[in-house]
Design a protein around this motif. Sequence first.
Motif, PDB file in Angstrom:
ATOM      1  N   PRO A 122       0.860  -1.092  -0.316  1.00  0.00           N
ATOM      2  CA  PRO A 122      -0.106  -0.376   0.315  1.00  0.00           C
ATOM      3  C   PRO A 122       0.988   1.453   0.299  1.00  0.00           C
ATOM      4  O   PRO A 122       2.253   1.405   0.397  1.00  0.00           O
ATOM      5  CB  PRO A 122      -0.822  -0.006   1.366  1.00  0.00           C
ATOM      6  N   ILE A 123       0.282   2.664  -0.460  1.00  0.00           N
ATOM      7  CA  ILE A 123       0.980   3.610   0.053  1.00  0.00           C
ATOM      8  C   ILE A 123       2.201   3.816   0.675  1.00  0.00           C
ATOM      9  O   ILE A 123       1.045   3.924   1.925  1.00  0.00           O
ATOM     10  CB  ILE A 123       0.257   4.222  -0.354  1.00  0.00           C
ATOM     11  N   PHE A 124       2.864   4.215   0.860  1.00  0.00           N
ATOM     12  CA  PHE A 124       3.666   4.984   1.741  1.00  0.00           C
ATOM     13  C   PHE A 124       4.961   5.789   0.874  1.00  0.00           C
ATOM     14  O   PHE A 124       4.905   5.894   0.022  1.00  0.00           O
ATOM     15  CB  PHE A 124       4.996   3.273   1.991  1.00  0.00           C
ATOM     16  N   ALA A 125       5.432   6.003   2.443  1.00  0.00           N
ATOM     17  CA  ALA A 125       6.112   7.357   2.255  1.00  0.00           C
ATOM     18  C   ALA A 125       8.187   7.069   1.418  1.00  0.00           C
ATOM     19  O   ALA A 125       8.073   6.050   2.525  1.00  0.00           O
ATOM     20  CB  ALA A 125       6.197   9.197   3.109  1.00  0.00           C
ATOM     21  N   PHE A 126       8.637   7.876   0.895  1.00  0.00           N
ATOM     22  CA  PHE A 126       9.918   7.842   0.597  1.00  0.00           C
ATOM     23  C   PHE A 126      10.469   8.724   0.499  1.00  0.00           C
ATOM     24  O   PHE A 126       9.808   9.262   0.081  1.00  0.00           O
ATOM     25  CB  PHE A 126      10.246   5.787  -0.751  1.00  0.00           C
ATOM     26  N   PRO A 127      12.583   8.767   0.180  1.00  0.00           N
ATOM     27  CA  PRO A 127      12.813   9.872  -0.680  1.00  0.00           C
ATOM     28  C   PRO A 127      11.932  10.193  -1.538  1.00  0.00           C
ATOM     29  O   PRO A 127      12.528   9.833  -2.764  1.00  0.00           O
ATOM     30  CB  PRO A 127      14.280   9.711   0.355  1.00  0.00           C
ATOM     31  N   GLY A 128      11.635  11.918  -1.626  1.00  0.00           N
ATOM     32  CA  GLY A 128      10.847  12.640  -2.692  1.00  0.00           C
ATOM     33  C   GLY A 128       9.497  12.144  -2.830  1.00  0.00           C
ATOM     34  O   GLY A 128       9.253  12.695  -4.401  1.00  0.00           O
ATOM     35  N   GLY A 129       8.885  11.115  -1.950  1.00  0.00           N
ATOM     36  CA  GLY A 129       7.465  11.315  -2.616  1.00  0.00           C
ATOM     37  C   GLY A 129       7.101  10.230  -1.883  1.00  0.00           C
ATOM     38  O   GLY A 129       7.347   9.967  -0.535  1.00  0.00           O
ATOM     39  N   ARG A 130       5.849   9.518  -2.488  1.00  0.00           N
ATOM     40  CA  ARG A 130       5.392   8.080  -2.122  1.00  0.00           C
ATOM     41  C   ARG A 130       4.837   7.223  -3.044  1.00  0.00           C
ATOM     42  O   ARG A 130       4.918   7.735  -4.673  1.00  0.00           O
ATOM     43  CB  ARG A 130       3.265   9.105  -1.509  1.00  0.00           C
ATOM     44  N   ARG A 131       4.398   6.112  -2.973  1.00  0.00           N
ATOM     45  CA  ARG A 131       4.866   5.251  -3.968  1.00  0.00           C
ATOM     46  C   ARG A 131       3.962   4.297  -3.367  1.00  0.00           C
ATOM     47  O   ARG A 131       3.053   4.084  -2.101  1.00  0.00           O
ATOM     48  CB  ARG A 131       5.954   5.081  -4.814  1.00  0.00           C
ATOM     49  N   PHE A 132       3.226   3.048  -4.440  1.00  0.00           N
ATOM     50  CA  PHE A 132       2.751   1.516  -3.886  1.00  0.00           C
ATOM     51  C   PHE A 132       3.168   0.912  -4.616  1.00  0.00           C
ATOM     52  O   PHE A 132       3.337   0.860  -5.902  1.00  0.00           O
ATOM     53  CB  PHE A 132       1.109   2.015  -3.558  1.00  0.00           C
ATOM     54  N   HIS A 133       2.487  -0.340  -4.483  1.00  0.00           N
ATOM     55  CA  HIS A 133       3.118  -1.160  -5.278  1.00  0.00           C
ATOM     56  C   HIS A 133       1.773  -2.471  -5.719  1.00  0.00           C
ATOM     57  O   HIS A 133       1.106  -2.399  -5.397  1.00  0.00           O
ATOM     58  CB  HIS A 133       4.072  -2.431  -4.816  1.00  0.00           C
ATOM     59  N   PHE A 134       1.908  -2.966  -6.895  1.00  0.00           N
ATOM     60  CA  PHE A 134       1.233  -3.797  -7.307  1.00  0.00           C
ATOM     61  C   PHE A 134       1.851  -5.119  -8.301  1.00  0.00           C
ATOM     62  O   PHE A 134       2.195  -4.889  -8.669  1.00  0.00           O
ATOM     63  CB  PHE A 134      -0.163  -2.670  -8.044  1.00  0.00           C
ATOM     64  N   ARG A 135       0.482  -5.573  -8.651  1.00  0.00           N
ATOM     65  CA  ARG A 135       0.579  -6.863  -9.577  1.00  0.00           C
ATOM     66  C   ARG A 135      -0.232  -6.527 -10.630  1.00  0.00           C
ATOM     67  O   ARG A 135      -1.981  -6.661 -10.562  1.00  0.00           O
ATOM     68  CB  ARG A 135       0.910  -8.208  -9.119  1.00  0.00           C
ATOM     69  N   ASP A 136      -0.102  -7.272 -11.465  1.00  0.00           N
ATOM     70  CA  ASP A 136      -1.097  -6.749 -12.362  1.00  0.00           C
ATOM     71  C   ASP A 136      -1.435  -8.624 -12.724  1.00  0.00           C
ATOM     72  O   ASP A 136      -0.609  -9.521 -12.489  1.00  0.00           O
ATOM     73  CB  ASP A 136      -0.332  -6.196 -13.914  1.00  0.00           C
ATOM     74  N   PRO A 137      -2.230  -8.517 -14.007  1.00  0.00           N
ATOM     75  CA  PRO A 137      -2.965  -9.726 -14.121  1.00  0.00           C
ATOM     76  C   PRO A 137      -1.803 -10.945 -14.560  1.00  0.00           C
ATOM     77  O   PRO A 137      -1.988 -11.846 -13.955  1.00  0.00           O
ATOM     78  CB  PRO A 137      -3.489  -9.854 -15.097  1.00  0.00           C
ATOM     79  N   ALA A 138      -0.481 -10.973 -15.307  1.00  0.00           N
ATOM     80  CA  ALA A 138       0.450 -11.776 -16.071  1.00  0.00           C
ATOM     81  C   ALA A 138       1.133 -11.750 -14.447  1.00  0.00           C
ATOM     82  O   ALA A 138       2.159 -12.470 -14.388  1.00  0.00           O
ATOM     83  CB  ALA A 138       0.769 -11.059 -16.570  1.00  0.00           C
ATOM     84  N   GLY A 139       1.324 -11.180 -12.941  1.00  0.00           N
ATOM     85  CA  GLY A 139       2.014 -11.394 -12.352  1.00  0.00           C
ATOM     86  C   GLY A 139       3.222 -10.689 -12.141  1.00  0.00           C
ATOM     87  O   GLY A 139       3.728 -10.514 -11.435  1.00  0.00           O
ATOM     88  N   ASN A 140       3.272  -9.814 -12.776  1.00  0.00           N
ATOM     89  CA  ASN A 140       4.434  -8.607 -12.490  1.00  0.00           C
ATOM     90  C   ASN A 140       3.533  -7.458 -11.218  1.00  0.00           C
ATOM     91  O   ASN A 140       3.287  -6.843 -11.715  1.00  0.00           O
ATOM     92  CB  ASN A 140       4.758  -7.774 -14.481  1.00  0.00           C
TER      93      ASN A 140
END
Length: 112
Positions: A86-104
């Motif tokens: 889920p959304i988290f802060a890092f130096p420079g901003g915020r981001r989240f990670h996800f997997r697409d239907p192919a597993g990437n």
Amino acid sequence: MHEDGKLDYLELPGGDLPATKAFYGEAFGWKFIDYGPEYASFNEGLDGGFDAQADGVRTPLPVLFARDLEAMQARVEAAGGAIVRPIFAFPGGRRFHFRDPAGNELAVWSET
């Protein structure tokens, strides 16, 4: 210029970060900006970085941009993407990670 939904950054596993930086510097003349001992960024045709603590991820992590991170996360989920970090802060901003239907695994970041 950052555009919604476009590839904006490529994060790579750094492993032995000093050795990785030395290799790319010697082989290709790359320059780095260090963000502590575990991360170094580069701007060599595409912005990116090497992460020495890649959380076990051993593949490149494509990173897309979003002006409104929460709205983009909702769009990813509605389209069938699985949020793996889920959304988290890092130096420079915020981001989240996800997997697409192919597993990437991909990430989406925002400056705010």
